[in-house]
Design an enzyme around this catalytic site. Structure first.
Site, short mmCIF file in Angstrom:
data_model
loop_
_atom_site.label_atom_id
_atom_site.label_comp_id
_atom_site.label_asym_id
_atom_site.label_seq_id
_atom_site.Cartn_x
_atom_site.Cartn_y
_atom_site.Cartn_z
N HIS A 21 -34.38 -39.52 3.47
CA HIS A 21 -35.00 -38.49 2.61
C HIS A 21 -34.14 -38.22 1.39
O HIS A 21 -33.20 -37.42 1.43
CB HIS A 21 -35.24 -37.19 3.39
CG HIS A 21 -36.12 -36.22 2.64
ND1 HIS A 21 -37.30 -35.72 3.14
CD2 HIS A 21 -36.01 -35.68 1.39
CE1 HIS A 21 -37.87 -34.92 2.25
NE2 HIS A 21 -37.09 -34.87 1.18
N HIS A 199 -44.01 -33.76 3.06
CA HIS A 199 -43.17 -32.57 2.90
C HIS A 199 -43.97 -31.37 3.42
O HIS A 199 -45.04 -31.05 2.86
CB HIS A 199 -42.86 -32.32 1.42
CG HIS A 199 -41.73 -33.13 0.86
ND1 HIS A 199 -41.77 -34.49 0.73
CD2 HIS A 199 -40.51 -32.75 0.38
CE1 HIS A 199 -40.64 -34.92 0.19
NE2 HIS A 199 -39.85 -33.88 -0.03
N GLU A 202 -41.25 -26.54 4.60
CA GLU A 202 -40.01 -26.37 3.84
C GLU A 202 -40.05 -24.98 3.21
O GLU A 202 -39.44 -24.05 3.71
CB GLU A 202 -39.89 -27.47 2.76
CG GLU A 202 -38.64 -27.34 1.89
CD GLU A 202 -38.70 -28.21 0.63
OE1 GLU A 202 -39.76 -28.75 0.30
OE2 GLU A 202 -37.65 -28.31 -0.05
N ASP A 280 -31.89 -35.23 -0.04
CA ASP A 280 -32.99 -34.73 -0.87
C ASP A 280 -32.77 -35.07 -2.35
O ASP A 280 -33.30 -36.07 -2.81
CB ASP A 280 -33.19 -33.22 -0.64
CG ASP A 280 -34.64 -32.79 -0.81
OD1 ASP A 280 -35.51 -33.64 -0.97
OD2 ASP A 280 -34.89 -31.57 -0.78
N ASP A 281 -32.04 -34.24 -3.06
CA ASP A 281 -31.78 -34.47 -4.50
C ASP A 281 -30.29 -34.20 -4.72
O ASP A 281 -29.91 -33.15 -5.24
CB ASP A 281 -32.63 -33.50 -5.34
CG ASP A 281 -34.11 -33.60 -4.97
OD1 ASP A 281 -34.76 -34.56 -5.40
OD2 ASP A 281 -34.59 -32.74 -4.22
ZN LIG Z 1 -37.74 -33.92 -0.65
#
Ligand SMILES: [Zn+2]
Length: 340
Positions: A21, A199, A202, A280-281
């Site tokens: 991810h 997703h 979240e 993630d980022d």
């Molecule tokens: Zn994500």
């Protein structure tokens, strides 16, 4: 010197890793974003949402993050830019000992900005080739806010792509469009032999995770941390071994949980859910995949064997043929034996 509980041990560093991810545009460092902006005649401060040359340490909610992310993503204007982003990503994964990674890519954004599809896929292939030791699989995602028309557009792009695509994804604002509107993604994934990750749970509640599973047959859930609020759903996901892709620092930076120490990861793991860890980022959340593994190890009180177990779970959750999954498992097991 005492070991740093927020970092992997030397042994942990050598572990063959699998990350499932992470977003390609979310892996663009502030320095690369600034470089791309200048290349096309823009002052970074005018087009990027940077604070003293860095992304914000924490965000005032999901929309603030999304604006920051989209401002960076918009700096990718040409196939050459994209190749540079892909090369930077793959090289960064290789430096962490990642052997297999699945990276989410929002193809439609770049097509809408005028990039030609063949050049776009070629740029990704060229960029990933910068790190031949990392196997990169693409998850091409649909921003759910665009509804089923956006999903159909992305499916057409994927059908015609010459790229190592392993999955389809659904992301964007939870609840903006009901999951049931996206059944074409399940149909397309089955027809094309791809995985589907959604997703959900979240920023939204467990009901979105339930819909992702019941209505879309999601093979994996992106985040899914709200699952723990629903006992029946937790039991079902645990029994069905549907993996949650949990990204602890992302959740803290987006203020979904106050601190790492209050993160629901231990409750998710303790309830028997299959958990795989993601970054993630990473530069947007001042983290790396290795840091996320170290956080998971600390929060779950795992020794290095437990860390290896997390990576075995990731290998088994990968969107690759069964024989390849078993090779990835074998690589982790070999590390376990050799470094014991
Ligand atoms: Zn994500």
């Amino acid at each position: 010197m005492a070991p740093d509980p927020h970092r992997l041990s030397t042994r942990g560093h050598a572990l063959p890793k699998i990350e499932l991810h992470v977003h390609l545009e979310g892996a663009i460092t502030p320095a690369l974003a600034a470089c791309l902006a200048r290349r096309h005649g823009h002052e970074p401060d005018e087009v990027l949402m940077l604070e003293d040359g860095a992304y914000p340490a924490r965000y005032d909610g999901f929309d603030h993050f999304l604006r920051t992310f989209l401002a960076t993503s918009a700096q990718v204007r040409t196939p050459e830019d994209l190749a540079e982003v892909a090369a930077g990503f793959a090289t960064g994964q290789a430096e962490q000992g990642i052997v297999h990674t699945e990276v989410t890519f929002t193809a439609a954004t770049h097509i809408e900005a005028g990039m030609e599809p063949h050049a776009m896929w070629a740029a990704l292939r060229d960029g990933f080739a910068a790190a031949p030791d990392v196997e990169v699989g693409l998850i091409v995602d649909v921003v759910r806010d665009g509804g089923p028309a956006a999903a159909a557009h992305t499916v057409r792009l994927v059908e015609q792509a010459d790229a190592p695509i392993v999955g389809l994804g659904l992301s964007g604002s939870e609840g903006s469009v009901p999951e049931g509107e996206f059944t074409l993604l399940r149909t397309a994934a089955d027809r094309l032999g791809l995985g589907l990750t959604v997703h959900a749970g979240e920023t939204g509640d467990a009901g979105n995770v339930r819909a992702a599973v019941d209505e879309l047959g999601a093979d994996r859930i992106g985040h899914g941390i709200a699952t723990i609020d629903d006992e029946e759903l937790t039991r079902r996901l645990a029994t069905a071994q549907i993996p949650l892709e949990v990204c602890p620092s992302s959740n803290v930076a987006l203020r979904l949980t106050p601190t790492l120490d209050t993160h629901p990861l231990p409750r998710l793991h303790g309830a028997g859910l299959t958990v795989v860890i993601g970054s993630d980022d990473p530069p947007f959340f001042a983290t790396t995949f290795s840091d996320e593994l170290a956080h998971a190890q600390r929060l779950l009180a795992l020794d290095d064997d437990g860390l290896a177990d997390l990576q075995v779970a990731a290998a088994r959750a990968a969107f690759v043929p069964a024989a390849r999954r078993e090779q990835l498992v074998a690589a982790v097991e070999q590390w376990r034996r050799r470094s014991a």
